[in-house]
Write a protein that holds these residues in place. Structure first.
Motif, PDB file in Angstrom:
ATOM      1  N   ASP A   1       0.824  -1.216   0.000  1.00 46.46           N
ATOM      2  CA  ASP A   1       0.000   0.000   0.000  1.00 46.46           C
ATOM      3  C   ASP A   1       0.852   1.257   0.000  1.00 46.46           C
ATOM      4  N   ALA A   2       2.006   1.161   0.631  1.00 47.16           N
ATOM      5  CA  ALA A   2       2.873   2.338   0.731  1.00 47.16           C
ATOM      6  C   ALA A   2       3.267   2.844  -0.651  1.00 47.16           C
ATOM      7  N   LYS A   3       3.700   1.943  -1.516  1.00 50.58           N
ATOM      8  CA  LYS A   3       4.200   2.367  -2.822  1.00 50.58           C
ATOM      9  C   LYS A   3       3.073   2.767  -3.764  1.00 50.58           C
ATOM     10  N   THR A   4       2.024   1.944  -3.837  1.00 50.55           N
ATOM     11  CA  THR A   4       0.988   2.204  -4.825  1.00 50.55           C
ATOM     12  C   THR A   4       0.265   3.515  -4.562  1.00 50.55           C
ATOM     13  N   LEU A   5      -0.063   3.777  -3.300  1.00 50.05           N
ATOM     14  CA  LEU A   5      -0.769   5.015  -2.994  1.00 50.05           C
ATOM     15  C   LEU A   5       0.147   6.214  -3.157  1.00 50.05           C
ATOM     16  N   ARG A   6       1.410   6.057  -2.817  1.00 49.83           N
ATOM     17  CA  ARG A   6       2.338   7.178  -2.981  1.00 49.83           C
ATOM     18  C   ARG A   6       2.443   7.576  -4.452  1.00 49.83           C
ATOM     19  N   ASN A   7       2.586   6.579  -5.331  1.00 49.61           N
ATOM     20  CA  ASN A   7       2.710   6.890  -6.757  1.00 49.61           C
ATOM     21  C   ASN A   7       1.454   7.556  -7.287  1.00 49.61           C
ATOM     22  N   ALA A   8       0.296   7.020  -6.888  1.00 48.25           N
ATOM     23  CA  ALA A   8      -0.951   7.607  -7.371  1.00 48.25           C
ATOM     24  C   ALA A   8      -1.154   8.999  -6.787  1.00 48.25           C
ATOM     25  N   GLY A   9      -0.863   9.166  -5.496  1.00 47.98           N
ATOM     26  CA  GLY A   9      -1.055  10.458  -4.861  1.00 47.98           C
ATOM     27  C   GLY A   9      -0.098  11.514  -5.356  1.00 47.98           C
ATOM     28  N   THR A  10       1.062  11.088  -5.886  1.00 46.73           N
ATOM     29  CA  THR A  10       2.054  12.041  -6.389  1.00 46.73           C
ATOM     30  C   THR A  10       1.744  12.479  -7.811  1.00 46.73           C
ATOM     31  N   HIS A  11       1.362  11.539  -8.662  1.00 46.59           N
ATOM     32  CA  HIS A  11       1.256  11.818 -10.089  1.00 46.59           C
ATOM     33  C   HIS A  11      -0.170  11.865 -10.623  1.00 46.59           C
ATOM     34  N   ARG A  12      -1.127  11.376  -9.821  1.00 46.84           N
ATOM     35  CA  ARG A  12      -2.499  11.333 -10.318  1.00 46.84           C
ATOM     36  C   ARG A  12      -3.439  11.865  -9.241  1.00 46.84           C
ATOM     37  N   LEU A  13      -4.725  11.634  -9.387  1.00 42.76           N
ATOM     38  CA  LEU A  13      -5.735  12.225  -8.513  1.00 42.76           C
ATOM     39  C   LEU A  13      -6.430  11.138  -7.707  1.00 42.76           C
ATOM     40  N   VAL A  14      -6.282  11.216  -6.389  1.00 37.73           N
ATOM     41  CA  VAL A  14      -6.864  10.212  -5.498  1.00 37.73           C
ATOM     42  C   VAL A  14      -7.837  10.903  -4.551  1.00 37.73           C
ATOM     43  N   HIS A  15      -9.005  10.309  -4.339  1.00 39.17           N
ATOM     44  CA  HIS A  15      -9.949  10.869  -3.375  1.00 39.17           C
ATOM     45  C   HIS A  15     -10.604   9.739  -2.585  1.00 39.17           C
ATOM     46  N   LEU A  16     -11.237  10.120  -1.493  1.00 44.49           N
ATOM     47  CA  LEU A  16     -11.884   9.163  -0.597  1.00 44.49           C
ATOM     48  C   LEU A  16     -13.344   9.003  -0.992  1.00 44.49           C
TER      49      LEU A  16
END
Length: 527
Positions: free
Chosen positions: A447-462
């Motif tokens: 979870d650490a890597k996948t969310l970091r990559n998405a949160g850095t380069h793309r748009l993540v919301h709850l």
């Protein structure tokens, strides 16, 4: 209608007991043949899937245990295949955890067999060095133990899996993560005397090496030593009489140290840090101190040549790293706190105006704080590698250094030249190299890597409705529990890496010869 087990199988099972007297090879041959018969019966509809599954599970357990006992790789491999075949069919999800545990046990046994051969030729190297050459197999082993340990399996299965996870981590010098695994094992099964004994031994070794908080470690050691000896019979059941005798031989330390500094019980932030073990201290329990500034983990002294910078840059590096960790940790706490106060609506303190996307999504500062905290925490890992590169003068351009690419030479099994590798004891360099390999979708911390990559380069919301999970698309959605879990996971990883870096500097200090200038900066409030 219930299908009858073929008569030939009953004869084979009777034969297994007799063949044991002829030696383990005969027993292994019988088990392998029995597994083949079970497959044939399933294919010819003489067994239903559930019957087949239970028989394959039994074959798997017996082959792996017997193969490990006699260092028979073929038997262990056959046992692993039995468990994988059963997992692939996914016939009984409630058995998946135990099957995963079997596969992990088998992979661990194969590693130990190969390690014994390697040691006979490379006896001066710590076992962690071999672990890097076997990193793919060990990563899968850790991942499967963790999956079984954090599953819905019975308590004894979870306890055994987490204890074994702790052992594999400790063998590679990842003592902080290993300690957490032993604690988790005992939370699942408090009677697991072997997990308690391993936790005590881990702390005893830290004290013997002169690392960390000796009084605190000794006090916690005494607690786990008593727990191991109290549950001796369970240790014999889990690990055998010889291991139980090891824990019997552990003597009390008589330490008057604190088992834990628990902080202010009315300070929610301190209690959150204590409960999740996120204090930046080398203490294994609590905050490490009752002082107002209790995030005390730091490099206390280094040796430099006369013509080198004074004070050495490593002190600046550790100060910067610590400050950024503390900011990320507080950001995660605030996000989690506000999300808990207003889980389904915009938090009252949030001044933003957000469009309603009509899909039960929650926008605003709390989820954004968690996403940013998680991203900042993992960005810190790259800076830890930069600090190591600078201190050990290993020659990489700082702009090319990442946590993933620094610790090993290329993609190989060799540690980066210039990093200290002590003989015969666990190496912090190995711990950091292996940790970097576990921050991956196939590793212990996916979870650490996948969310970091998405949160850095793309748009993540709850969202509270059908989250997509982390994807490669422009938009991804994640639920609140997964978001909080990822933030905790990232903070734990960063804390471990920071403390392993301190150990790495100490490994260098332990190996330095006399005749060089010893530089020690005063700690706060020391004169």
């Amino acid at each position: 209608m219930t299908k009858q087990v073929p008569r030939t199988w009953a004869l084979r099972r009777d034969t297994l007991a007799r063949s044991a007297s002829a030696g383990h090879r005969g027993t292994i041959a019988q088990l392998t043949a029995f597994s083949d018969d079970v497959d044939d019966a399933l294919a010819s509809d003489r067994l239903d899937g559930v019957q087949w599954l239970h028989l394959k599970f039994s074959c798997s357990s017996l082959l792996i245990n017997l193969g490990a006992l006699h260092a028979n790789q073929d038997a262990v491999t056959a046992g692993i295949q039995c468990a994988r075949d059963a997992l692939d069919r996914a016939l009984l999800p409630e058995l998946d955890g135990q099957l995963s545990y079997n596969v992990a046990n088998g992979l661990s046994a194969l590693h130990e067999i190969d390690l014994a051969a390697w040691r006979s030729a490379e006896s001066t190297q710590p076992r962690g060095v071999f672990a890097l050459s076997d990193r793919d197999r060990l990563r899968e082993t850790r991942t499967l133990f963790a999956a079984a340990g954090h599953s819905d399996e019975p308590a004894d299965v979870r306890g055994r899996a987490l204890c074994n996870l702790g052992n594999t981590l400790d063998h590679s010098g990842r003592w902080l993560e290993a300690y957490q695994a032993y604690v988790d094992a005992l939370a699942a099964d408090p009677t697991n005397g072997n997990a308690a004994g391993n936790a005590a031994e881990l702390l005893r070794i830290r004290v013997a090496r002169g690392r960390g908080l000796s009084g605190h470690y000794a006090a916690v050691y005494d607690r786990y030593r008593e727990q191991a000896q109290q549950h001796r019979a369970r240790t014999v059941e889990l690990a055998g009489e010889e291991v139980a005798r090891r824990w019997d031989a552990l003597s009390p330390s008589g330490s008057a140290g604190h088992t834990s500094h628990d902080g202010d019980p009315l300070d929610a932030y301190q209690q959150w840090i204590k409960d999740h073990r996120l204090a930046l201290t080398v203490a294994v329990e609590g905050l490490g101190s009752d002082e107002p500034r209790w995030d005390s983990a730091m490099v206390e002294a280094v040796t430099v040549h006369i013509d080198e910078a004074d004070p050495p840059p490593i002190f600046t590096s550790m100060n910067v790293l610590k400050a950024e960790y503390l900011v990320a940790r507080r950001l995660a706490y605030e996000g989690e706190r506000q999300l808990g106060e207003s889980p389904y609506a915009q938090h009252p303190a949030d001044t933003g105006v957000y469009a309603d996307t009509l899909d039960m999504s929650l926008y605003g500062e709390p989820p954004a704080q968690l996403i940013l905290a998680q991203r900042a925490t993992l960005d810190l890992l790259d800076k830890i590698a930069v600090a190591a590169n600078d201190h050990f003068r290993t020659g990489m351009s700082p702009r090319k250094v990442t946590f993933a690419n620094y610790w090993r030479e290329g993609d190989g099994a060799q540690l980066r030249a210039g990093l200290p590798i002590p003989e015969q004891v666990s190496s912090a360099a190995v711990a950091l190299a292996e940790l970097s390999f576990d921050i991956d979708v196939e590793g212990l911390y996916p979870d650490a890597k996948t969310l970091r990559n998405a949160g850095t380069h793309r748009l993540v919301h709850l969202t509270h409705h059908s989250p997509t999970g982390v994807t490669e698309l422009a938009h991804s959605s994640i639920d609140a529990q997964a978001l909080v879990h990822a933030a905790h996971q990232s903070l734990r990883v960063a804390r471990a890496a920071y403390i392993y870096l301190i150990d790495l500097v100490q490994d260098q200090q332990d190996a330095i010869s006399d005749g060089e200038l010893f530089v020690s900066l005063p700690l706060p409030d020391q004169h």
